[in-house]
Write a protein that holds these residues in place. Sequence first.
Motif: not given
Length: 494
Positions: A279-292, A294-298, A300-309
Motif C-alpha cells: 500500500a502507498a500510504s503517502v501524499r504526493f507533492l511534485a514540482a517542476t521548473n518547466r511549463d508542464p 507545454k511538456r504535455v503538448a510536446e 514529453r509528459f503524459r497528460q493523464d499523469l499531469y492531471f493526476r498530479l
Amino acid sequence: MASPDETPRVLVVDDEEIARHNLAHVLAREGFIADCADCGEAALEQLALARYDLVLTDLRMPGVDGMALLRETRRRSPHTEVIVITAHANAGSAVEAMKSGAFYYIEKPFRLPEVRKVVREAAEKVRLKRENATLKAALDDAAGRPQILTNAPAMRQLLTVAAGVAPTDCNVLIVGATGAGKEVLARYVHQHSRRATGPFVAINCGALSEELLANELFGHERGAFTGAAGVKPGLIEAAAGGTLFLDEVTEMTPAMQVKLLRVLQEREFYRLGGTQPIAASVRFLAATNRDPAKRVAEGRFRQDLYFRLNVVTLALPPLAERRGDIPLLALHFLSNFAQRMGKAVAEIAPETFERLLAHDYPGNIRELENLIERGVALAPGASLTPDLLPPGIGCRTPAEKYTETPTETHGAPRIAATPAADDGEGRAASEPTRIAPLAEVERRHILDALEHAGGNRALAARLLGIDRVSLWRKLRRFEEDANGAESADDTPLE
C-alpha cells in the motif's frame, strides 16, 4: 497597564508581622502583586501553589530559615529571584547567600529607595529570562520547519492557498524556476497537513537514471538483480504516513511516468522483483521548473499523469518579481551565516542593498543566499560592504543603455560606460544628450529607491543614506510641486 499575567508577583516572607505587611504595602504601591508568608514552611506551600517572580525573605526565622528557603526556591523555580533581608548581617552569611544564588543581600534597617531599585532590577532580570526561554522554545519548536519570509502580496496569497489545500491530502504540483524555493514550499504544505508528524521524503527525479529512480522509489527484493543481496524498502515505503516530494517530475522517462501513474491510481506498488502489492500510504507533492502544459503538448509528459498530479497548482513567482522581499531575505541569510561562521557581521551597508536590489537574480533565492554567504565569509568587519559582492552584481539597472567599451588609461585597459550606438529611434550615439535638472535627478533617484524597497520608506531612507524625516519632507515637496504644476496648467496665460 500590564495585564495580571504580566504583572510581577512577589512573595514577602518575614516572621515579624509589621515588617512583613509594610514591605508588601510598599511593593503593591510600586505595581507588584505582593503576597505574604509568616514563615519558611508557609512560603514553600505558597510557592507550590503559585508562580512567583521574586521572593523577599528574612534570613533568621524559626524552622525553615531564609537560607534554606533560598536554596529550595532556586531548586524548584530557577527563574524566580530571591532577595535576602536581615538585621543580623555578616560577611559569612552574605557570601553564603550569594553563592546559593541570591540576587541581592539587604541589611536592616533598609532604605526604601534601595529596596525599590533592587526589586525593579530583579523583576527585569526575571522578565528577560522568561522572554529568552520563550524565544528558545519557539526556535526549538520551529527547528527543521521551513521558513517562508515574504512581504509580497502575491506570495502571501500563494501561502494562503497552500495552507488551505494542505489538510485536504490532494496532490499538489508546484511550478517555479530553479532556486525559487519549491522544496521549501512543499515542506510548508507538509507541515500544515494532517501528515505533519510523519516523514517528509524528497527525491530529484531528474538526477537519476530510469533504473536507479525505480529502485529508489519502489525498492527491491532479494535477488531482483545482480548485487541485490537483501530486501531494500523504497522511498514510497519510507514516506508512509507522510509526504513524498517528487522534484523535477517532468524529467521522468516515459516508462517511469507509467509506473508512477499506476501508483497514483491504485495507491499500491510492487518492489522490483516482488510479487506482493504494498500500500502507498503517502501524499504526493511534485514540482517542476518547466511549463508542464507545454511538456504535455510536446508529448514529453503524459497528460493523464499531469492531471493526476495537477489537482492544485502552486506557481512560485521568481525573486525578480518580489523585490520587496530581497532585504528581508538578505538580512535573514546574513544572521544565519554570521552565526554559523562565528563572525560578527551584523548589517548590510546601504550601497550593498542598492546593488542587491538592482540585480535580476536568474538563480532566484538560492543565488541571493549564495551572495550573502560569500559576503559574510569575506567580510573583515561588522558590515557587508559592496566590495564583497562579485563584480557586476547590480552595477547597472536594465533601463540604462550603455555598452562596455575598452579604453586606454596609462597603458592599462579599463571599461568605460558610453552611450549605445543607437537609442532605438534612429538617432546616432553622437547626438547631444539632454541633461536632466538636478532636482529631477534627485526625484527619480528617490522614487527608484522607494520602488526597490517595495514601498518601505524606512528601508528606502536607509538605502539613500538619509533619515526617514528627510525622506518624508522630500516626498511631500515632490507632491506639492506636482500639485503646483497641475494648478499652473489650469491658469490662463496673461
